[in-house]
Write a protein that holds these residues in place. Structure first.
Motif, short mmCIF file in Angstrom:
data_model
loop_
_atom_site.label_atom_id
_atom_site.label_comp_id
_atom_site.label_asym_id
_atom_site.label_seq_id
_atom_site.Cartn_x
_atom_site.Cartn_y
_atom_site.Cartn_z
N PRO A 278 0.84 -1.21 0.00
CA PRO A 278 0.00 0.00 0.00
C PRO A 278 0.87 1.25 0.00
CG PRO A 278 -0.01 -1.03 2.17
CD PRO A 278 0.72 -1.97 1.26
N ALA A 279 0.44 2.24 -0.78
CA ALA A 279 1.18 3.51 -0.87
C ALA A 279 0.20 4.64 -1.08
CB ALA A 279 2.20 3.46 -2.02
N ARG A 280 0.59 5.83 -0.63
CA ARG A 280 -0.23 7.02 -0.86
C ARG A 280 0.09 7.58 -2.23
NH1 ARG A 280 1.06 12.11 2.66
NH2 ARG A 280 2.56 12.40 0.97
N CYS A 281 -0.93 7.83 -3.02
CA CYS A 281 -0.72 8.36 -4.36
C CYS A 281 -0.65 9.88 -4.31
CB CYS A 281 -1.84 7.89 -5.28
SG CYS A 281 -1.52 8.21 -7.02
N ASP A 282 0.39 10.45 -4.91
CA ASP A 282 0.60 11.90 -4.84
C ASP A 282 -0.15 12.68 -5.91
OD1 ASP A 282 2.26 11.62 -2.68
OD2 ASP A 282 4.12 11.74 -3.81
N ALA A 283 -0.83 11.98 -6.81
CA ALA A 283 -1.54 12.66 -7.89
C ALA A 283 -2.86 11.95 -8.16
CB ALA A 283 -0.68 12.69 -9.16
N PRO A 284 -3.86 12.66 -8.68
CA PRO A 284 -5.10 11.98 -9.04
C PRO A 284 -4.89 11.06 -10.24
CG PRO A 284 -5.15 14.27 -9.76
CD PRO A 284 -3.90 14.11 -8.95
N ILE A 285 -5.67 10.00 -10.33
CA ILE A 285 -5.57 9.04 -11.42
C ILE A 285 -6.95 8.77 -11.98
CG2 ILE A 285 -4.97 6.66 -12.06
CD1 ILE A 285 -2.84 6.67 -9.96
N LYS A 286 -7.09 8.88 -13.28
CA LYS A 286 -8.33 8.53 -13.96
C LYS A 286 -8.37 7.02 -14.17
CE LYS A 286 -10.24 12.60 -14.70
NZ LYS A 286 -11.59 12.93 -14.16
N LYS A 287 -9.47 6.41 -13.84
CA LYS A 287 -9.57 4.95 -13.94
C LYS A 287 -11.03 4.57 -14.22
CE LYS A 287 -8.90 0.45 -13.02
NZ LYS A 287 -10.29 -0.05 -13.02
N PRO B 226 -13.85 1.69 -14.18
CA PRO B 226 -14.11 0.36 -13.61
C PRO B 226 -14.29 -0.68 -14.71
CG PRO B 226 -15.54 2.03 -12.61
CD PRO B 226 -14.90 2.67 -13.80
N GLY B 227 -13.98 -1.94 -14.37
CA GLY B 227 -14.18 -3.03 -15.32
C GLY B 227 -12.91 -3.51 -15.99
N ASN C 73 9.87 2.67 -11.16
CA ASN C 73 10.41 1.59 -10.34
C ASN C 73 9.32 0.70 -9.77
OD1 ASN C 73 9.29 3.13 -8.30
ND2 ASN C 73 11.21 3.50 -7.20
N CYS C 74 8.08 0.91 -10.25
CA CYS C 74 6.98 0.08 -9.78
C CYS C 74 5.80 0.18 -10.75
CB CYS C 74 6.53 0.49 -8.38
SG CYS C 74 5.70 2.10 -8.32
N PHE C 75 4.88 -0.77 -10.61
CA PHE C 75 3.56 -0.65 -11.20
C PHE C 75 2.61 -0.12 -10.13
CE2 PHE C 75 4.71 -4.29 -14.18
CZ PHE C 75 4.75 -3.48 -15.32
N ILE C 76 1.76 0.81 -10.51
CA ILE C 76 0.62 1.18 -9.69
C ILE C 76 -0.52 0.27 -10.13
CG2 ILE C 76 -0.96 3.02 -9.00
CD1 ILE C 76 1.20 5.03 -9.86
N VAL C 77 -0.96 -0.61 -9.25
CA VAL C 77 -1.94 -1.63 -9.61
C VAL C 77 -3.33 -1.13 -9.21
CG1 VAL C 77 -2.63 -4.03 -9.35
CG2 VAL C 77 -0.21 -3.41 -9.25
N LEU C 78 -4.16 -0.89 -10.21
CA LEU C 78 -5.52 -0.40 -9.99
C LEU C 78 -6.48 -1.54 -10.25
CD1 LEU C 78 -5.10 3.04 -11.80
CD2 LEU C 78 -4.73 2.49 -9.39
N ALA C 79 -7.19 -1.95 -9.24
CA ALA C 79 -8.01 -3.16 -9.29
C ALA C 79 -9.13 -3.06 -10.31
CB ALA C 79 -8.58 -3.46 -7.91
N HIS C 80 -9.62 -4.22 -10.72
CA HIS C 80 -10.65 -4.35 -11.76
C HIS C 80 -11.84 -3.45 -11.48
CE1 HIS C 80 -12.73 -6.67 -14.94
NE2 HIS C 80 -13.81 -6.50 -14.19
N GLU C 81 -12.28 -3.40 -10.22
CA GLU C 81 -13.53 -2.69 -9.91
C GLU C 81 -13.31 -1.24 -9.51
OE1 GLU C 81 -11.75 -4.50 -6.31
OE2 GLU C 81 -12.24 -5.23 -8.32
N SER C 82 -12.07 -0.80 -9.36
CA SER C 82 -11.82 0.56 -8.86
C SER C 82 -12.12 1.61 -9.92
CB SER C 82 -10.38 0.70 -8.37
OG SER C 82 -9.48 0.58 -9.45
N ALA C 83 -12.37 2.85 -9.44
CA ALA C 83 -12.68 3.98 -10.33
C ALA C 83 -11.64 5.07 -10.11
CB ALA C 83 -14.10 4.47 -10.04
#
Length: 452
Positions: free
Chosen positions: A376-385, A387-388, A425-435
């Motif tokens: 788990p990490a705090r994201c420093d910027a907004p991310i558009k995502k 769902p699905g 240095n990493c992937f930010i993993v955004l889950a299938h159902e997340s927005a």
């Protein structure tokens, strides 16, 4: 065996399947169902066994340690008897020093009651002795060396120490304490690490049975591709995917078979696929799995073998074909190989490899795939995502002053922007159902260390 139609729940043609219906987790499960671990093994010298998969349990031929020995520099004595005879707390023991014991040079002389032996770390315990008092806790007779100083060639006549400075059995390593003769030192299926090589060397083992290396053929498709060093004609690009695929396969200690570039031509593609199935366990292609007029990989996959799926709810890497092909040109004819038709965009190729192909190759090699940990990490910027679908964005993660992980996306998330993959240095993993996520929200990250 799970097939595409059984997953989709309908008997329609493969062309009617909606790629968004197959989540990444489902694709990973299907792939592992199709995997058959390698059966063949070989013996290799211990020095060549690093990162190979252990084919058989390694059984210890000896006890480790081979004898009771001292865990530190000090004086060995019969603690079970002498300490029990000691007076109340604060009393001292004075023992005559009968001789010395070194690692490789045990003390073999006679030992009188009330005596001790000067002993060094790793030296065998003299018969009848069970305890070592550290050298810094003893006082020496007049004219002997200082307790904490260098050891002289002259044996002290006696040493004195408090009886409560040590307990019976202290500072002694027992025979077979680490490994008992006949016990399993390492289990089959283990990917051998440097510590494992050292462990086997400590057992006197000179060679070891490992699974043969997985043979993986790979090639790129596209008339526009050129290899580094060739002139770059108008409308052409350099082929990076073969180089990244080859490097990723080397990290897995597979045997890479580079088949070069294949033209956008169905006959050329079919011939290359059949040749690859004849020589390899797994075939990787990049490009040609989308819906363009020159994308032929998935149609050839249908002709030459069995199709499981060819699209994922994943970004990047949605167009991905998976199945089995046969060197004889039709299902059941000749030699079979698993095929992964990876997307052509460089980052999509790498994401698809790490999330779908890599676990399959590990399982086929005879090892047990271990999921990469998510932190788990705090994201420093907004991310558009949306769902699905599961998204793997490139990020730069670091720990803040409080030791907590924080992460920021690395600029463009285009599947063709390979430079941001090198920056990350990493992937930010955004889950299938997340927005959509706001700055400050918690996300999961998958560090590249240990992956790439």
């Amino acid at each position: 065996m799970t097939t595409l139609n059984s997953i989709s729940g309908r008997a329609g043609s493969l062309g009617q399947f909606d790629p968004q219906a197959l989540p990444v987790s489902a694709a990973q499960a299907i792939v592992l169902q199709w995997v058959t671990p390698l059966a063949q093994s070989e013996r290799v010298p211990l020095r060549d066994a690093l990162a190979r998969v252990l084919a058989k349990d390694v059984i210890s031929p000896i006890d480790v340690p081979a004898h009771d020995n001292s865990a530190m520099d000090g004086y060995a004595f019969d603690g079970a008897s002498l300490l029990a005879q000691a007076a109340p707390a604060g009393a001292t023991l004075t023992l005559k020093v009968a001789g010395k014991a070194f690692a490789g040079h045990p003390y073999t002389g006679a030992i009188a009651p009330g005596a001790c032996v000067r002993i060094m770390t790793g030296a065998p315990m003299p018969a009848g002795y069970d305890t070592v008092v550290p050298q810094e806790r003893v006082e020496h007779g007049v004219g002997a060396e200082a307790a904490a100083g260098p050891v002289s060639s002259t044996v002290s006549e006696a040493v004195t120490f408090r009886a409560d400075a040590v307990t019976p059995g202290a500072n002694r390593r027992r025979k077979g304490e680490d490994l008992a003769r006949g016990s399993a030192a390492l289990r089959a299926g283990r990917v051998l690490r440097a510590s494992d090589i050292g462990l086997m060397a400590s057992l006197g083992i000179v060679d070891v049975a490992v699974k043969r290396r997985l043979r993986v053929a790979f090639f790129s498709t596209g008339d526009e591709l050129r290899s580094p060093g060739e002139p770059l004609d108008a409308g052409c690009i350099y082929d990076s995917n073969r180089y990244t695929l080859g490097a990723m396969l080397q990290r897995l200690n597979a045997e890479p078979i580079d088949l070069g570039r294949v033209r956008d031509d169905p006959e050329s593609l079919a011939a290359t696929l059949k040749a690859a199935a004849e020589s390899a366990d797994v075939v990787l292609t990049s490009g040609g799995v989308s819906v363009g007029e020159a994308d032929f990989t998935r149609t050839q996959l249908q002709t030459l073998g069995d199709v499981s799926f060819w699209g994922l709810a994943m970004r990047p890497g949605r167009p991905l074909a998976f199945g089995r092909i046969w060197s004889g040109g039709r299902p059941g004819a000749g030699r079979a190989a698993l095929l992964f038709g990876l997307p052509g965009n460089p980052v999509a190729t790498m994401v698809a490899f790490y999330q779908i192909v890599r676990p399959a190759l590990i399982a086929m090699s005879g090892a047990t795939p271990q999921p990469m940990p998510l932190i788990p990490a705090r994201c420093d910027a907004p991310i558009k995502k949306r769902p699905g679908r599961t998204e793997f964005q490139r990020g730069v993660a670091e720990r803040d002053a409080q030791g907590q992980w924080r992460v920021a996306p690395t600029g463009s998330q285009s599947s063709g922007a390979l430079s941001t993959m090198s920056e990350a240095n990493c992937f930010i993993v955004l889950a299938h159902e997340s927005a959509d996520l706001d700055a400050g929200d918690t996300v999961d990250i998958m560090l590249f260390d240990g992956l790439v």
